[in-house]
Every structure is written in C-alpha cells, then in structure tokens.
Design an enzyme around this catalytic site. Sequence first.
Site, mmCIF file in Angstrom:
data_model
loop_
_atom_site.group_PDB
_atom_site.id
_atom_site.type_symbol
_atom_site.label_atom_id
_atom_site.label_comp_id
_atom_site.label_asym_id
_atom_site.label_seq_id
_atom_site.Cartn_x
_atom_site.Cartn_y
_atom_site.Cartn_z
ATOM 1 N N ASP A 112 0.803 -1.223 0.000
ATOM 2 C CA ASP A 112 0.000 0.000 0.000
ATOM 3 C C ASP A 112 0.832 1.267 0.000
ATOM 4 O O ASP A 112 0.297 2.366 0.143
ATOM 5 C CB ASP A 112 -0.932 0.001 1.224
ATOM 6 C CG ASP A 112 -2.067 -0.984 1.060
ATOM 7 O OD1 ASP A 112 -2.598 -1.084 -0.057
ATOM 8 O OD2 ASP A 112 -2.417 -1.656 2.043
ATOM 9 N N ASP A 180 -6.705 -4.544 -5.342
ATOM 10 C CA ASP A 180 -6.341 -3.186 -4.915
ATOM 11 C C ASP A 180 -4.909 -2.818 -5.322
ATOM 12 O O ASP A 180 -4.574 -1.645 -5.489
ATOM 13 C CB ASP A 180 -6.442 -3.045 -3.390
ATOM 14 C CG ASP A 180 -7.587 -3.799 -2.754
ATOM 15 O OD1 ASP A 180 -8.014 -4.814 -3.331
ATOM 16 O OD2 ASP A 180 -8.027 -3.407 -1.672
#
Length: 394
Positions: A112, A180
């Site tokens: 991330d 994602d």
Amino acid sequence: MDDATLKSYGGDREVFNAVLSTSAIDKVLRVARREPPAPGTFPHCTNQGASEYIYEPSKWWTSGFFPGSLWAICERASKHPMDGYNLDEVVKLARKWSGRIEQEQYNTETHDIGFMIMPSFQRDLEVTGAKSCESVIVNAAESLLTRWNEHVGCIRSWNRTQTHLYCFDCKDTDFLVIIDNMMNLDLLYSASLITGDSKFANVATRHTETTLKHHFRKDSSTYHLIVYNPVTATPKIGLTHQGYENKSTWSRGQAWALYGLATVYKYTNDQKFLEAAMRAADYFMSRVDDGVVYWDFDAPRPCFWDVSAAMIACSGMLLIDQLHGSYTYLPHVTAILRATINGALTGNDGCTILDNSTVNNHEHAMKRITNTGLVYADYYFLEVGNRLLDMGLA
Ligand code: GLY
C-alpha cells in the site's frame, strides 16, 4: 461549457456545483488545523454519525489520503481560482501533514506504499515542482520492488491474511495478491520517469498482465484476492476478504480495477489496458442502480452503500474519458454523483465530506465497519472535482 452542451454530454451543472462546493474544502481544512489525538496518527474513518474521525498510525494503509486531500486542494488552487482562501496556509498544512508520512517511503511490509506516498508527494511534485519529492517516490518504489516475485509475475500484496473462515500466513506456500494492488503501480511508473530506469515500469506492466489473466472473470468482474502457489506460479483459489462471498463482486475492488487499469494505460499507451479498463468500468456500471453503489454488487438488498467505491469509480471513469478524449462515462459519473450528493453528504458538523462508506462487511471478517465517513471517499471526491474542472465541465 454552456449548460445545453454539458447536458448533451450527460452532465448536470447543479450536481457538479455541489461537488465543487467550498463547504467540502472547509471540512478538510477544519480537521487539518487540529492536531491529531496522538502524534503520528492520521484520519481514517468516522464513528457512526460522521462527526469525529478515528485516527490510525502512519503505517496504516490509509495514512496518505488525508495529506493527499490537502494536496488535492492545492492542486485545485493551482489550476482554478479559489477565492477567499489563504493558499499559503493550505500549502503549509499540506506539507505539515505529508511530512508526517515521509518515513513510510522505507516501508517494505506493505504493497500500500503507493496509496501512502503518491496522493501527496506526486501532487506536490506536480503542483509546486518540489524536487525533494522525487527521492521520496523513488525510495518508495524501491521498497515496493522488494515485494516483486519474478516467478509469479506479481507484487505480493499481503504477508498474511485471516478471517473467521480462513487463514493464509505462510509466505512459502501462499502468495497473496489483491485487486487493490493495481492502484500502487503508478508509484512504479512515476519512479521510472524520474530515474529513467525502466525496471520499475516493467514490473508494473508485468503485474498488470498477470492480474488480467487471473483476477478477472470472463464477464470482467473481479476476484478480490487470488492466492498463488509461489512454487508453481499458479492461482490456488480466488477469494474475498471484504466482499460478500468469494464469487461475488466487491464494488470497491471493481473500482480499484478500472482505475488501476486506466492508470496503466496512461503510462504505457497500450490499447489493451484501455480496453480492459473500459470492460471493467462497463461491468461496474451494469451493476449500479440509479447511481447507487452498494458495498458488494451481489449482496442481498437492501444493503449498505459504499460511497468510497462510488468515488473511486467516478474518478477512474473520468480518467478514462480524459485519456480517451471522450465523454463516454460522463452520464454514469453524473448519476453516481447525483445519488451521492442527495444521499451521502454530511451535515455541517461532519468531519468528513461524505458518509455511507463501507470498509469491510464480510460476514466472517475479523472486524466489520459499515456506513461510515471514510478518508479515501473524500479524497477521491476532491479528485473528481479537480477532474471535472480540468475537463472544462465545471
Ligand atoms: N485497499 C483496501 C481497501 O480497499 O479496503
């Protein structure tokens, strides 16, 4: 653009004016001027009622979105008049908040890192030309590359994962990739542009090709999580972690997919990625009812909305239109924005701009968070406003 032309493209002046309202900016600035409850923590989601933020540490994946929202406001001011604001103060606040996540450039424990770094440091670079952002981006990209597996052809998203149903925690047997991850690839492309070294971009493109092969179903809907066997480099199983069930389509995952693919097209100019982005967007829109994006397209109704998925998808679809030079997705974006403005704007005391997002509502999740204000819903809402301005639509 005059109202009649805007309407002919499927836009709506009243809705777009509401997206660009100053009350949205005021809410972000109000939070930015306050110190966080604990040093080094960042706004994440709200309590029920959206009046207070819950804060998370900088290593939490959402830490970049609040500084990114401040930089999105700076970006707006750099391109469009923002009368009545002290822009020096806004830039100072943005620098203060993004300075607090700078150390995450060395974080190798998460995929991330793109979400953490790019909303601020890429924007700061673009808006102010601050050269110091370049080394932050390149260091972060090097950190992300440590998670690349040449054999699997993917970046490892998570080291482990667990619900009340399953647990995957062995790096030697379980290589976890979530859809994602597509959103962290712009960090790599940007690092290649800064350094002139194609190694970052090559990894991003390979990851996309592998993802296209295994994360997408025939109808262009997506799995949330693919568990690969790192020895054979083949998928073992497709699962969901935050959606309704393994074979359903988690709406935020589909939004990450379409936006991520559009971004890959932006950097590669390879038509197959634009076509894939459009297929993912078409699937997304085929499951939206009257502009409302439910948290999972297959969850039994009535069910919670996910306004964050809605805003990510709107920004991604506008990006497709920007790259394509068309208004193909504008009627869809307008419908979603209309439903969001009518049903999810917080009141005056809201600390977020928007309410009604769902972090995780999987029946067997370790923690369910539904119907909440969410920092990344607001971030993409601001980004949508900037895109509408850039496209001359507002
Ligand atoms: N990237 C995690 C999420 O969308 O919830």
